[in-house]
Design a protein around this motif. Structure first.
Motif, PDB file in Angstrom:
ATOM      1  N   ILE A  56       0.767  -1.122   0.107  1.00 49.29           N
ATOM      2  CA  ILE A  56       0.009  -0.050   0.015  1.00 49.29           C
ATOM      3  C   ILE A  56       0.847   1.390  -0.013  1.00 49.29           C
ATOM      4  O   ILE A  56       0.618   2.186  -0.853  1.00 49.29           O
ATOM      5  CB  ILE A  56      -0.920   0.027   1.306  1.00 49.29           C
ATOM      6  CG1 ILE A  56      -1.939  -1.201   1.079  1.00 49.29           C
ATOM      7  CG2 ILE A  56      -1.644   1.271   1.372  1.00 49.29           C
ATOM      8  CD1 ILE A  56      -2.853  -1.115   2.499  1.00 49.29           C
ATOM      9  N   ALA A  57       2.103   1.215   0.702  1.00 49.12           N
ATOM     10  CA  ALA A  57       2.679   2.426   0.962  1.00 49.12           C
ATOM     11  C   ALA A  57       3.577   2.723  -0.351  1.00 49.12           C
ATOM     12  O   ALA A  57       3.700   3.723  -0.922  1.00 49.12           O
ATOM     13  CB  ALA A  57       3.815   2.063   2.016  1.00 49.12           C
ATOM     14  N   ALA A  58       3.766   1.733  -1.085  1.00 49.45           N
ATOM     15  CA  ALA A  58       4.474   1.686  -2.489  1.00 49.45           C
ATOM     16  C   ALA A  58       3.472   2.587  -3.386  1.00 49.45           C
ATOM     17  O   ALA A  58       4.036   3.398  -4.062  1.00 49.45           O
ATOM     18  CB  ALA A  58       4.845   0.534  -3.123  1.00 49.45           C
ATOM     19  N   ARG A  59       2.278   2.538  -3.327  1.00 46.14           N
ATOM     20  CA  ARG A  59       1.392   3.355  -4.122  1.00 46.14           C
ATOM     21  C   ARG A  59       1.332   4.599  -3.825  1.00 46.14           C
ATOM     22  O   ARG A  59       0.786   5.292  -4.869  1.00 46.14           O
ATOM     23  CB  ARG A  59       0.107   2.482  -4.135  1.00 46.14           C
ATOM     24  CG  ARG A  59       0.090   1.117  -4.777  1.00 46.14           C
ATOM     25  CD  ARG A  59       0.487   0.810  -6.135  1.00 46.14           C
ATOM     26  NE  ARG A  59       0.433  -0.505  -6.694  1.00 46.14           N
ATOM     27  CZ  ARG A  59      -0.281  -0.821  -7.735  1.00 46.14           C
ATOM     28  NH1 ARG A  59      -1.017  -0.074  -8.225  1.00 46.14           N
ATOM     29  NH2 ARG A  59      -0.031  -1.962  -7.971  1.00 46.14           N
ATOM     30  N   PHE A  60       1.727   5.093  -2.599  1.00 43.28           N
ATOM     31  CA  PHE A  60       1.324   6.545  -2.315  1.00 43.28           C
ATOM     32  C   PHE A  60       2.654   7.105  -1.890  1.00 43.28           C
ATOM     33  O   PHE A  60       2.930   8.162  -1.372  1.00 43.28           O
ATOM     34  CB  PHE A  60       0.481   6.400  -1.101  1.00 43.28           C
ATOM     35  CG  PHE A  60      -0.781   5.836  -1.637  1.00 43.28           C
ATOM     36  CD1 PHE A  60      -1.904   7.045  -2.118  1.00 43.28           C
ATOM     37  CD2 PHE A  60      -1.495   4.604  -1.263  1.00 43.28           C
ATOM     38  CE1 PHE A  60      -2.985   6.580  -2.377  1.00 43.28           C
ATOM     39  CE2 PHE A  60      -2.648   4.303  -1.924  1.00 43.28           C
ATOM     40  CZ  PHE A  60      -3.538   5.276  -2.078  1.00 43.28           C
ATOM     41  N   LYS A  61       3.904   6.250  -2.082  1.00 41.92           N
ATOM     42  CA  LYS A  61       5.053   6.965  -1.726  1.00 41.92           C
ATOM     43  C   LYS A  61       5.628   8.238  -2.209  1.00 41.92           C
ATOM     44  O   LYS A  61       6.588   8.872  -1.613  1.00 41.92           O
ATOM     45  CB  LYS A  61       6.299   5.877  -1.844  1.00 41.92           C
ATOM     46  CG  LYS A  61       6.606   5.601  -3.155  1.00 41.92           C
ATOM     47  CD  LYS A  61       7.688   4.307  -3.158  1.00 41.92           C
ATOM     48  CE  LYS A  61       8.159   3.867  -4.413  1.00 41.92           C
ATOM     49  NZ  LYS A  61       8.704   4.870  -5.362  1.00 41.92           N
ATOM     50  N   VAL A 156      -4.868  12.513   0.458  1.00 34.74           N
ATOM     51  CA  VAL A 156      -4.283  12.214  -0.760  1.00 34.74           C
ATOM     52  C   VAL A 156      -4.904  10.880  -1.450  1.00 34.74           C
ATOM     53  O   VAL A 156      -4.727  10.760  -2.713  1.00 34.74           O
ATOM     54  CB  VAL A 156      -2.744  12.004  -0.567  1.00 34.74           C
ATOM     55  CG1 VAL A 156      -2.080  13.303   0.039  1.00 34.74           C
ATOM     56  CG2 VAL A 156      -2.403  10.800   0.184  1.00 34.74           C
ATOM     57  N   GLY A 157      -5.536  10.132  -0.487  1.00 40.55           N
ATOM     58  CA  GLY A 157      -6.018   8.613  -1.318  1.00 40.55           C
ATOM     59  C   GLY A 157      -6.253   7.839  -0.036  1.00 40.55           C
ATOM     60  O   GLY A 157      -6.291   8.217   1.053  1.00 40.55           O
ATOM     61  N   ALA A 158      -6.794   6.543  -0.574  1.00 39.60           N
ATOM     62  CA  ALA A 158      -7.020   5.686   0.510  1.00 39.60           C
ATOM     63  C   ALA A 158      -6.602   4.241  -0.132  1.00 39.60           C
ATOM     64  O   ALA A 158      -6.371   4.120  -1.062  1.00 39.60           O
ATOM     65  CB  ALA A 158      -8.669   5.613   0.556  1.00 39.60           C
ATOM     66  N   GLY A 159      -6.343   3.517   0.896  1.00 43.59           N
ATOM     67  CA  GLY A 159      -5.674   2.213   0.648  1.00 43.59           C
ATOM     68  C   GLY A 159      -6.309   1.033   1.464  1.00 43.59           C
ATOM     69  O   GLY A 159      -7.066   1.305   2.609  1.00 43.59           O
ATOM     70  N   ALA A 160      -6.192  -0.156   0.867  1.00 44.78           N
ATOM     71  CA  ALA A 160      -7.016  -1.272   1.889  1.00 44.78           C
ATOM     72  C   ALA A 160      -6.307  -2.545   1.342  1.00 44.78           C
ATOM     73  O   ALA A 160      -5.861  -2.704   0.214  1.00 44.78           O
ATOM     74  CB  ALA A 160      -8.431  -1.241   1.556  1.00 44.78           C
ATOM     75  N   LEU A 161      -6.314  -3.597   2.213  1.00 41.68           N
ATOM     76  CA  LEU A 161      -5.721  -4.763   2.190  1.00 41.68           C
ATOM     77  C   LEU A 161      -6.921  -5.395   1.057  1.00 41.68           C
ATOM     78  O   LEU A 161      -6.132  -6.262   0.216  1.00 41.68           O
ATOM     79  CB  LEU A 161      -5.575  -5.700   3.386  1.00 41.68           C
ATOM     80  CG  LEU A 161      -4.658  -4.937   4.291  1.00 41.68           C
ATOM     81  CD1 LEU A 161      -4.511  -5.893   5.524  1.00 41.68           C
ATOM     82  CD2 LEU A 161      -3.285  -4.733   3.816  1.00 41.68           C
TER      83      LEU A 161
END
Length: 210
Positions: A56-61, A156-161
């Motif tokens: 997830i972190a990689a997509r928003f780094k 900035v966005g949202a992330g989920a497993l």
């Protein structure tokens, strides 16, 4: 465990026992279904849980995230691990080390989410990523997004497993949404549940168990 690739996420969840199929489950929403996402199984393996959150972190780094926030309880764990991974990405990129903070959003008696005490300062006028473990209806993450906006955080966005409910970025009101797994799992109201009509027992170990 090897580096997790997009097409391997489902295999990882299944190897952990986090996807349970072929049962009769009652969800917190009150709906019934035949597949249960056992998120506790993910967090029992800290190494794999961190690696998944690192994805997830990689997509928003590259979004200059300063704070990661998630709803208690599972989303808060994802927030902590994702914030840790984003801080590590900064170190690897030799960016001036800036700690990415994690914040937990709690649900108040009125069902709205709140951010307590000095943690307001980690949200206000900061670039915020909101995260969740499993997206069902998206209501919890939407509630967190609402409180972040109320105190002037910049989402900035949202992330989920795991996005099991077909939740969209539009429904959450965020600029982008990334989930490791996008798999729509069918649910239905109790009064039209075929398994209930066939008197198939509800699994009492997982879900609401009623």
């Amino acid at each position: 465990m090897e580096d997790v690739m997009d097409n391997a996420f489902i295999d990882v969840f299944e190897s952990l026992g986090a996807i349970i199929r072929g049962g009769h489950f009652s969800y917190s929403s009150g709906f019934h279904g035949s597949t249960y996402i056992n998120k506790k199984a993910i967090f029992k393996n800290q190494d794999i849980a961190y690696r998944l959150c690192r994805e997830i972190a990689a997509r928003f780094k590259d979004d200059s995230v300063q704070t990661v926030i998630g709803p208690a309880v599972g989303g808060a764990i994802v927030a902590q691990l994702t914030a840790q991974a984003m801080t590590e990405y900064d170190k690897e990129s030799q960016i001036s080390p800036a700690l990415v903070h994690s914040v937990r959003a709690n649900k108040a008696p009125n069902k709205k989410f709140i951010i307590t005490g000095e943690f307001d300062g980690l949200i206000r006028k900061r670039r915020v990523l909101i995260v969740e473990d499993v997206l069902n209806t998206g209501a919890s993450l939407k509630g967190v997004a609402d409180i972040v906006r109320e105190i002037n955080g910049v989402i900035v966005g949202a992330g989920a497993l795991f996005n099991r409910g077909g939740v969209t970025k539009e429904a959450l009101g965020v600029p982008k949404l990334y989930s490791l797994i996008e798999m729509r799992l069918e649910t239905w109201p109790k009064d039209v549940c075929t398994m209930c009509k066939e008197n198939i027992p509800i699994n009492t170990q997982f879900g609401r168990g009623i």
